[in-house]
Design a protein around this motif. Structure first.
Motif, short mmCIF file in Angstrom:
data_model
loop_
_atom_site.label_atom_id
_atom_site.label_comp_id
_atom_site.label_asym_id
_atom_site.label_seq_id
_atom_site.Cartn_x
_atom_site.Cartn_y
_atom_site.Cartn_z
N ILE A 107 41.78 31.91 27.40
CA ILE A 107 43.23 31.76 27.58
C ILE A 107 43.59 32.03 29.05
CG2 ILE A 107 45.46 32.84 27.02
CD1 ILE A 107 44.31 33.24 24.13
N ALA A 108 42.99 33.08 29.63
CA ALA A 108 43.30 33.42 31.03
C ALA A 108 42.85 32.31 31.97
CB ALA A 108 42.63 34.74 31.39
N TYR A 109 41.66 31.76 31.74
CA TYR A 109 41.18 30.67 32.60
C TYR A 109 42.04 29.42 32.42
CZ TYR A 109 36.92 33.27 33.83
OH TYR A 109 36.03 34.20 34.31
N GLY A 110 42.62 29.27 31.24
CA GLY A 110 43.56 28.16 31.04
C GLY A 110 44.76 28.31 31.97
N LEU A 111 45.19 29.56 32.18
CA LEU A 111 46.33 29.81 33.06
C LEU A 111 45.96 29.65 34.53
CD1 LEU A 111 47.87 32.90 31.23
CD2 LEU A 111 49.14 30.86 31.90
N THR A 112 44.75 30.05 34.89
CA THR A 112 44.37 30.02 36.31
C THR A 112 43.69 28.71 36.70
OG1 THR A 112 42.21 31.01 35.87
CG2 THR A 112 44.02 32.53 36.36
N GLY A 113 43.32 27.92 35.70
CA GLY A 113 42.64 26.66 36.00
C GLY A 113 41.17 26.86 36.33
N GLN A 114 40.60 28.03 35.94
CA GLN A 114 39.18 28.26 36.23
C GLN A 114 38.30 27.82 35.07
OE1 GLN A 114 40.38 32.30 37.30
NE2 GLN A 114 38.75 32.25 38.82
N ARG A 115 37.01 27.71 35.36
CA ARG A 115 36.05 27.33 34.34
C ARG A 115 35.21 28.54 33.96
NH1 ARG A 115 35.41 22.30 33.43
NH2 ARG A 115 33.22 22.47 32.84
N PRO A 116 34.54 28.51 32.78
CA PRO A 116 33.69 29.64 32.40
C PRO A 116 32.69 29.97 33.50
CG PRO A 116 33.72 27.98 30.66
CD PRO A 116 34.52 27.43 31.79
N GLY A 117 32.45 31.25 33.70
CA GLY A 117 31.52 31.67 34.75
C GLY A 117 32.24 32.27 35.93
N ALA A 118 33.58 32.12 35.99
CA ALA A 118 34.32 32.59 37.16
C ALA A 118 34.20 34.10 37.33
CB ALA A 118 35.78 32.19 37.06
N ALA A 119 34.19 34.86 36.20
CA ALA A 119 34.13 36.32 36.32
C ALA A 119 32.81 36.76 36.92
CB ALA A 119 34.32 36.97 34.95
N ALA A 120 31.76 35.98 36.65
CA ALA A 120 30.44 36.35 37.18
C ALA A 120 30.39 36.16 38.68
CB ALA A 120 29.37 35.49 36.51
N THR A 121 31.18 35.21 39.20
CA THR A 121 31.10 34.92 40.63
C THR A 121 32.23 35.58 41.43
OG1 THR A 121 32.27 32.88 40.15
CG2 THR A 121 29.89 32.72 40.43
N ALA A 122 33.30 36.03 40.74
CA ALA A 122 34.43 36.62 41.47
C ALA A 122 33.98 37.92 42.13
CB ALA A 122 35.58 36.91 40.50
N PRO A 123 34.50 38.23 43.32
CA PRO A 123 34.12 39.48 43.96
C PRO A 123 34.60 40.66 43.14
CG PRO A 123 35.96 38.44 45.12
CD PRO A 123 35.50 37.48 44.06
N ALA A 124 33.76 41.70 43.00
CA ALA A 124 34.16 42.86 42.20
C ALA A 124 35.32 43.59 42.85
CB ALA A 124 32.97 43.80 42.04
N ALA A 125 35.39 43.56 44.17
CA ALA A 125 36.48 44.27 44.84
C ALA A 125 37.06 43.38 45.93
CB ALA A 125 35.96 45.57 45.44
N ALA A 126 37.95 42.48 45.52
CA ALA A 126 38.55 41.57 46.48
C ALA A 126 39.56 42.32 47.34
CB ALA A 126 39.25 40.44 45.74
N SER A 127 39.87 41.78 48.51
CA SER A 127 40.85 42.42 49.38
C SER A 127 42.23 42.30 48.78
CB SER A 127 40.88 41.74 50.74
OG SER A 127 39.58 41.60 51.20
N PRO A 128 43.06 43.34 48.93
CA PRO A 128 44.43 43.22 48.44
C PRO A 128 45.15 42.06 49.11
CG PRO A 128 43.94 45.49 49.09
CD PRO A 128 42.78 44.65 49.50
N ALA A 129 46.03 41.39 48.35
CA ALA A 129 46.75 40.25 48.91
C ALA A 129 47.72 40.73 49.98
CB ALA A 129 47.52 39.54 47.82
#
Ligand SMILES: Cc1cc2nc3c(=O)[nH]c(=O)nc-3n(C[C@H](O)[C@H](O)[C@H](O)COP(=O)(O)OP(=O)(O)OC[C@H]3O[C@@H](n4cnc5c(N)ncnc54)[C@H](O)[C@@H]3O)c2cc1C
Ligand code: SF4
Length: 580
Positions: free
Chosen positions: A558-580
């Motif tokens: 459901i969340a990837y439906g909102l963000t337009g991402q595909r399965p696997g995104a959590a595995a590649t997303a940085p664990a600690a991204a810089s604050p916006a």
């Protein structure tokens, strides 16, 4: 950039918060329970005030206090629920991270036939059987992703062919199985002797260090307890990742009381803050992740559009069967370990030998139960309380003193008991539902959830067929005392058969038809443009599996439906991204 409100920080809410925050959304996470962790947004283990304290657990440390937040229960619409039962009705936890960190964290997948129950197995008389709006193959990549994300122990190589046929999996489990409990192995041996197929229970408990958290030390206080050493961090992992983006704002002890909306659009929510003061928050999207009873309850309190009266319908409690095996000749150490370490799924199969013929005799097309957990036990205070009740029936015997101490030393219910919990496959019935109680109010003055629930013929006939097999398995394990009984019999001995089992599902059913479901295939309410649900409430059928891997996988979808991402995104997303 978009802003979301996520209501609830449990299995569904934590995953959605992570995915949205890592995709650059601002996220406000409202959680009505307390925050028990001191290092949630940091690195390494999650220090906490959890301890192996049975008394604390009995005093609603993890649970909502039913005096402040009761529910009412009745078996059918002809009964007055307020007069029948007021109190806890299979309540889940209220706290940051939700219920799952206090569970025994078994992590199993639904089967292919669970997603297409109506098409593949056919209608069941009296039940509102339906297909999910997607198939096993659609959700499988999300199962893989959450297994890796929060860490799962298990052994693909010894998983039975029947399980892999219905829930195909190629990705090995990230961690090997931990040490096996003696009680579980004894029951597994009994199961094998009568032709069943037990195997290592997949679970989200570290058997080795994972995600910077230590391996489990098998302390024994696992089911219903938070982990004192952080070996089952589960939902805390995605929550941490959400907070580490700097874009997620977690607000504990803050209960959302209403979703505010104009026409088809939610504008935000109203809440009560930790000081008891009312407030409002606006957002572009609202995601309800309060759990199966509380999400439909909030939707009903908010009077969200529901022209076909589907909100709150089809609550399912996975009615359980219980078995027990008591070994008078040996100690089985069931109280040490992770609740249990072996499961089997044979009873989940509609083609289990003899099941179809038994069903036909009862006028049903088929029957199924669910998986069985092998090897659980009691904690000391529960054991002691039980002995006191027994001694209380015996004339002239005192509750304390020598007889009581002898019973505790012999320890029939802790050190010699190997318990079996067998899940039922609860049908969805339109008559089983959550509504607003017309008379009983909670601490905040809100009408409490009124739960109307009873088993139907399907559950009854399934129990009649499978309960003797559970007893046979216990007997074949070498126990001197053994039996199996449906849980509803146990609960009804002390009053109305209030559901228990903690696998609470449904109430905001997903589906393609707005007339017969609440949410569409993306988790969005059919009659709202920007309100979603992502928790146990979205289930279409209960299945015979543990629910939480599916809750998390569907929430991620459901969340990837909102963000337009595909399965696997959590595995590649940085664990600690810089604050916006
Ligand atoms: C003892 C025990 C053992 C279990 N064992 C297993 C197991 O082995 N395997 C398995 O799969 N499942 C198990 N479960 C069930 C599992 O914990 C649940 O299926 C799962 O946590 C449900 O996820 P959820 O997101 O629907 O709800 P939850 O995890 O309960 O999260 C909902 C959160 O929303 C919050 N909330 C509710 N309403 C509001 C509001 N209005 N405002 C703000 N916050 C709100 C709640 O406080 C809660 O923190 C077990 C449960 C228990 C209690
Ligand atoms: S048995 Fe293991 S995972 Fe469970 S509470 Fe104890 S240490 Fe933690």
């Amino acid at each position: 950039m978009s802003k979301a409100i996520v209501v609830g920080s449990g299995a569904g809410g934590s995953i959605v918060s992570m995915a949205l925050a890592e995709a650059g959304w601002d996220v406000v996470i409202f959680e009505m329970g307390p925050q028990y962790y001191t290092n949630l947004a940091g690195t390494g283990p999650f220090p906490t005030v959890f301890s192996n304290d049975e008394l604390k657990s009995m005093r609603y440390f993890e649970q909502p206090d039913p005096l402040a937040f009761p529910r009412t229960f009745r078996q059918n619409a002809n009964q007055n629920a307020a007069a029948t039962y007021v109190g806890a009705v299979d309540d889940l936890s209220n706290q940051v991270g939700g219920t799952y960190p206090h569970s025994d964290c078994k992590f199993t997948r639904l089967w292919d036939i669970d997603f297409k129950g109506l098409s593949l197995l056919g209608p069941v008389p009296g039940a509102d059987m339906a297909d999910w709006p997607f198939e096993y193959s659609d959700i499988a990549p999300y199962y893989d992703e959450v297994e890796k994300l929060i860490g799962t122990q298990g052994d693909l190589g010894s998983t039975p062919a029947l399980v892999l046929k219905h829930a195909p999996q190629e990705q090995p489990f990230p961690m090997p199985p931990g040490a096996q409990q003696r009680s579980s192995l004894l029951l597994a041996a009994g199961a094998k002797r009568i032709g069943l197929h037990p195997y290592f229970a997949p679970m989200v408990i570290n058997s080795v260090e994972y995600n910077g958290n230590p391996a489990c030390n098998n302390c024994g206080f696992c089911s219903s307890y938070g982990c004192p050493i952080s070996a089952k961090p589960t939902t805390l992992i995605p929550l941490r990742r959400a907070l580490q983006t700097g874009r997620a704002d977690l607000r504990p002890l803050t209960q959302v009381t209403k979703v505010n909306f104009t026409g088809r659009r939610a504008t935000g929510v109203s809440f009560i803050d930790p000081q008891g003061q009312p407030g409002t928050e606006s957002a572009d999207v609202v995601v309800l992740a309060c759990s199966a009873v509380l999400t439909p309850w909030l939707a009903l309190l908010s009077e969200l559009p529901d022209p076909y009266g589907r909100i709150g319908k089809r609550i399912m409690f996975q009615n359980f069967y219980e078995g027990f095996a008591v070994f008078l000749d040996q100690r089985v150490h069931a109280y040490k370990g992770r609740a249990l370490t072996q499961i089997m799924q044979d009873f989940n199969d509609p083609d289990f030998p003899g099941a179809r013929a038994f069903a036909r005799l009862a006028g049903l097309p088929y029957i199924r139960a669910g998986l069985c957990e092998l090897g659980g036990s009691q904690n000391p205070i529960t054991e002691g309380s039980f002995y006191q009740q027994i001694l209380g029936f015996l004339p002239g015997v005192q509750f304390f003193g020598r007889p009581f101490k002898e019973l505790m030393r012999v320890s029939l219910l802790r050190d010699r008991l190997a318990g079996v919990d067998c899940f039922g496959n609860s049908m969805p019935y339109l008559t089983n539902n959550v509504t607003l109680d017309p008379t009983v109010k909670n601490f905040n003055g809100q009408p409490v959830p009124r739960i109307t629930y009873q088993n139907g013929k399907f559950e009854q006939v399934s129990q009649d067929f499978f309960v003797p097999l559970v007893a046979a398995m216990c007997g074949a394990s070498g126990a001197q005392l053994y039996a199996a009984i449906p849980k509803y019999v146990v609960t009804s001995l002390s009053g109305p058969p209030v559901p228990s089992g903690k696998h609470t599902l449904g109430g905001m059913q997903m589906g393609v038809d707005p007339k017969t479901s609440v949410l569409d295939a993306d988790g969005r309410m059919h009659f709202m443009d920007n309100v979603y649900a992502a928790d146990g409430s979205v289930f279409v059928t209960s299945s015979g599996a543990h629910p939480t891997q599916t809750i998390m996988a569907v929430a991620l979808r459901i969340a990837y439906g909102l963000t337009g991402q595909r399965p696997g995104a959590a595995a590649t997303a940085p664990a600690a991204a810089s604050p916006a």
